[in-house]
Design a protein around this motif. Sequence first.
Motif, PDB file in Angstrom:
ATOM      1  N   MET A  71       0.885  -1.144   0.008  1.00  0.00           N
ATOM      2  CA  MET A  71      -0.218   0.140  -0.222  1.00  0.00           C
ATOM      3  C   MET A  71       1.002   0.644  -0.396  1.00  0.00           C
ATOM      4  SD  MET A  71      -3.237  -1.040  -0.537  1.00  0.00           S
ATOM      5  CE  MET A  71      -3.731   0.474  -0.251  1.00  0.00           C
ATOM      6  N   ASN A 312      -6.675  -5.379  -0.848  1.00  0.00           N
ATOM      7  CA  ASN A 312      -7.272  -4.280  -0.793  1.00  0.00           C
ATOM      8  C   ASN A 312      -8.471  -4.805  -1.910  1.00  0.00           C
ATOM      9  OD1 ASN A 312      -5.988  -3.813  -3.959  1.00  0.00           O
ATOM     10  ND2 ASN A 312      -3.793  -3.059  -2.907  1.00  0.00           N
ATOM     11  N   LYS A 341     -12.379   0.559   4.491  1.00  0.00           N
ATOM     12  CA  LYS A 341     -11.545   1.048   3.529  1.00  0.00           C
ATOM     13  C   LYS A 341     -11.232   2.751   3.643  1.00  0.00           C
ATOM     14  CE  LYS A 341     -10.471   2.824  -0.979  1.00  0.00           C
ATOM     15  NZ  LYS A 341     -10.616   2.988  -2.291  1.00  0.00           N
ATOM     16  N   ASP A 346      -6.980  -0.604   4.143  1.00  0.00           N
ATOM     17  CA  ASP A 346      -7.582  -0.113   2.512  1.00  0.00           C
ATOM     18  C   ASP A 346      -7.801  -2.098   2.463  1.00  0.00           C
ATOM     19  OD1 ASP A 346      -8.806  -1.800   0.452  1.00  0.00           O
ATOM     20  OD2 ASP A 346      -7.393   0.429  -0.785  1.00  0.00           O
ATOM     21  N   MET A 492       0.902   0.567  -4.508  1.00  0.00           N
ATOM     22  CA  MET A 492       0.146   1.745  -4.736  1.00  0.00           C
ATOM     23  C   MET A 492      -0.113   3.141  -4.958  1.00  0.00           C
ATOM     24  SD  MET A 492      -1.392  -1.495  -5.794  1.00  0.00           S
ATOM     25  CE  MET A 492      -3.391  -0.928  -6.074  1.00  0.00           C
ATOM     26  N   SER A 496      -5.320   3.610  -3.910  1.00  0.00           N
ATOM     27  CA  SER A 496      -4.916   2.418  -3.804  1.00  0.00           C
ATOM     28  C   SER A 496      -5.230   2.026  -5.174  1.00  0.00           C
ATOM     29  CB  SER A 496      -6.921   2.126  -2.565  1.00  0.00           C
ATOM     30  OG  SER A 496      -6.002   2.193  -1.619  1.00  0.00           O
TER      31      SER A 496
END
Length: 530
Positions: A71, A312, A341, A346, A492, A496
């Motif tokens: 992430m 995610n 989220k 997430d 990401m 996201s």
Amino acid sequence: MKKNNILYSAALAALFGCALSSCDSYLDEMPDNRTELDSEDKVVSLITSAYPMNSFYGYLNESMSDNIDDMGERYSQYDSRFARQAYLWQAITEDDNDGVRNLWEDHYRCVASANQALEAIEQLGGPTTTELREAMAEALLCRAYAHFILVNEFCLNYNEQTSSTDIGIPYVTKPETTVNPKYDRGTVAYVYEMIDKDIQEALPMLGDTHLKVPKYHFNTQAAYAFAARFYLFYEKWDKVVEYATACLGTNPRSMLRDWDEMESYGITNDLTPRTNLYIDATANSNLLLVTAISAMGIWSANYSYLSRYSHNSFISETETIGAPHVWGSSSMMRCRPLEFKGGALDRVLVAKLPYLFEELDPVNKTGYYRTVYPAFKADLTLLERAEAYIMLKEYDKACADLTMWMQNWTTSNMTLTPANVQAYFNGLTYSDSFTPTPKKHLHPSFAIDAEGSVQESLLQCVLDFKRLETVYEGYRWFDIKRYGINITRRTMDALSEPMEVTDSLTTSDLRRAIQLPSIVIQAGMQANPR
């Protein structure tokens, strides 16, 4: 340390390189005094220690699979060196309850207990009674299963062309009685041959009469499920069908999970009712339940623990539980995905594994994170049989199993056929890092038909269903290895969505075999090549 543990400890010291003083209190609790194993009840009791109890491959395997993304740096406070090493397929140097050292030691502890039970049975005159015969079968299955996990974690995937030379892991069949034994890793082919031998010796002796809590042991159904999985990995397709059918019986639908009951708890932040239901020992789907020291109950829930690496919303919506599939929209799932989220999280999940805490010090509130997981479940055995049918080109039978699973997972009344599965998957593009789909290029070592064929399309379908069925349970990594699926590491962005690709794992990448624990290498065990 108590004298009655010296032999067991010596074996561990040689095999794992452990300092004896570090495990005194744990080993003192093990019921492993061979001189006192003078009754059937004591032998049966010993076999309870031949199951994994200190480790679970779930976190490690999920982290290495295509179910997880990085992430990014904005999640840096929810990171750890162990998690990063696992995610990046690096040699893991950090000890962690979910790490490689625990996995290695725990499964060889299972082997040691199984071997000791087998020796005790021989000293009692062999399997001359029903109880001893069933106990012998259970011990053989425990030994086989522990080696099965070890070889599929720490070695390259079974490959009929190369496994006779690919490095294996030590297959230990006798209790160790010397202080400094030498272990040969052998080959992957040899390990599979030995697992095969143990399973075939065990199956005719199967029985459940000696089991007080069958779902936490290799009961008859669990034993057949293990046999089916092993022969799937061993590429013996006829045997997969034989043993999966023996497990599932004439009415497999009655054994599948009740997802409607899971959904009845609704959208809630309290996942405990769902996770307790998922591991319910009375559920027909759960064939073998295993307890473990593991933080999977936290990481697979709505906590920020190690949330830098997550299943995610992007993965969910494009590839897994939130994406459209052959039946249609994810809204048709009987138990809809839970999405958390915002802030430091997430994560999209199907609540499965409970977060349990074993308190050792009530004053300081310290102890172990624990969880319970189904090592074998009917839903997955059904899909494993479908996969074997596909390899045997019995496509109508495969579609019947796929349909049964799909109609249990969703509210769809669609009936899958070779034609409509082929049409659906031929309408999808193959996945890449920035435009992913559930359809991946397959590069197994065994022969399959060309891309776009009926067989390849059905394999895409069964692998897709298995990925959905096992998310957060670590099984996807085994299919990635078995089918030579190439995966990448993505970072990401703030939305996201994929920002950059930082690494890739190709079909021939040696990192598919996890590196042995450093302490084992330091003790003289041959390391995996890199």
